[in-house]
Design an enzyme around this catalytic site. Sequence first.
Site, PDB file in Angstrom:
ATOM      1  N   SER A   1     -41.550 -38.380 -30.569  1.00 25.38           N
ATOM      2  CA  SER A   1     -41.871 -37.656 -29.917  1.00 25.38           C
ATOM      3  C   SER A   1     -41.350 -36.083 -30.128  1.00 25.38           C
ATOM      4  CB  SER A   1     -41.645 -37.755 -28.392  1.00 25.38           C
ATOM      5  OG  SER A   1     -40.493 -37.062 -28.176  1.00 25.38           O
ATOM      6  N   LYS A   2     -42.170 -34.790 -29.596  1.00 25.29           N
ATOM      7  CA  LYS A   2     -41.498 -33.675 -29.427  1.00 25.29           C
ATOM      8  C   LYS A   2     -40.828 -33.093 -29.835  1.00 25.29           C
ATOM      9  CE  LYS A   2     -44.600 -35.336 -27.474  1.00 25.29           C
ATOM     10  NZ  LYS A   2     -45.326 -36.377 -26.998  1.00 25.29           N
ATOM     11  N   ARG A   3     -39.778 -34.014 -28.787  1.00 28.61           N
ATOM     12  CA  ARG A   3     -38.172 -33.805 -28.829  1.00 28.61           C
ATOM     13  C   ARG A   3     -37.596 -33.924 -30.074  1.00 28.61           C
ATOM     14  NH1 ARG A   3     -35.266 -37.915 -26.792  1.00 28.61           N
ATOM     15  NH2 ARG A   3     -36.593 -39.879 -26.534  1.00 28.61           N
TER      16      ARG A   3
END
Length: 486
Positions: free
Chosen positions: A257-259
């Site tokens: 994911s983005k993180r």
Amino acid sequence: MTNDQPQPYNSAKIKGNNMTTKIRTRFAPSPTGYLHIGGARTALFNWLFSRHNGGEFVLRIEDTDQQRSTDESTKAILDAMAWMGLNWDEGPHFQAQRVDLHRDMVQKLINEGKAYVCTCTPEELENKRKEALATGKKPKYDGTCREKNLKKSPGSVVRFRGAQTGITLVKDLIKGNISFNNDELDDLIIERGDGYPTYNFAVVVDDAMMNITHVIRGDDHVNNTPRQILMYQALGFDVPEFAHVPMILGSDKARLSKRHGATSVMAYKEMGYLPEALVNYLVRLGWSHGDQEIFSQKELIDYFTLDNVGKSPAVFNPEKLLWLNAHYIKEANPARLMEEMKPLWSAGTDATDAVFTKKVIADLQPRVKTLLEMADMANFYFTDSIQYEEQAAQKFLVPEVAAHLKAMASAIPTVRNFSKEGLEEFLKTFIEERGIKFKIIAQPLRVALTGKTVSPGIDEIMVTLGKDRVVQRINAAIAAIENRNK
RNA sequence: GGUCCCAUCGUCUAGUGGUUAGGACGCUGGCCUCUCACGCCGGAAACCGGGGUUCAAGUCCCCGUGGGACUACCA
């Protein structure tokens, strides 16, 4: 009859008597955001599988979620696929434009008693779900409306009447056979209160009507597959082959994911990655061909089979992608890189002189890992006045070297062959005549020409810069030495 | 909670009963050298645990353990 046996189903796979069936795969993203790494790999596998088998690759946009779908997302996804070279043979089809078809199919199922209208409200369902979970039971639809034979009304939904006994077997090309007890399966909603079909229904209708032979998709869909198989059967369609590819995880093994950093395909373009690097990296996430790491597009198409796709999830490793990117930058034709670099040059860089720019690129190719890095490293080539790094100037632009630099500035105009070979010869005689080691002037010269202590080889820089600029920069350095020691 | 999937170096992976368990990224020692890269040579680094099956198990089976996915009127 007992219900313990797996229900056989017709397969759309090429059968002995039906050798003409053309392999058709599809990529069916929902336009609710950009194309991310995981989706890109799924698209790539579908594309490769169809190309390898001389089949067709269909693009379908699953935009039946009216709330979340946007045209911008559709465009972003198309752009990203084009950038990666994943061309499609058919489409894009838009699922939302096919709702009449979906509704007809829903009605057909209702007529045949294979689906029914349900008037339970979302709130009621949510409460039942919570209660079931709290008491440790399965949060599954309790069948309140199953036998009521209700008529459609505003806000009512339609549910698929699932088998409550028996076993459904998913024959997965990657994971092998997976069997599900039908009593685990819900009577899931196939038409929402707003009249739109839900994913699990629309995907079945569309894949069947589009003659998709192989459904290659993310691992996260395995649990949907048995219910979809039941719907293919209820609708009287052949069931396609399924292949579920394992997820891509982040460094902490949680779903990417983005993180975990950039997950958008186009973000990589903007960061100076070459599409072939991303493609090569992504294909090796889950697929392999012996010990080979580097693949041309042709090799990928020649070698790709589902047999060599692994079963386990893979962690996304940016370092290896970077290495591949460096590799492809090194291999690339400078003329091609000049095109790729256009949107990436630093502000103020005038890259209009193609001959000069191509030389700059060639100098930098072996030492950068991204094109953005190249843009940054190239700045000194394009500037009119070199900005010296403080430490560099202090250490190397010192009075002791001024004489050498002066001598060089006056000798250079006489160099007739201003090429790598010619300069090597010139530098050799220059230091011999002055009785010094090249080391004595190398770093001062580098700082004079680039302002930095790290750069491509001095001969390379000089050739690229050309006589005039070299002389001008050496003179500027001499002036800087004299100024700072006044 | 239930269902389903997965398990070889830190990471990506090769391996399909008999291998000194191979390659790659990263890390690291050296060579090359005008700096930095590139390139070349070398090194450290793995079969989750326990039971079976077998003459022989990383490979087959079972049970654990650990991770993941799904469990929506999202896709």
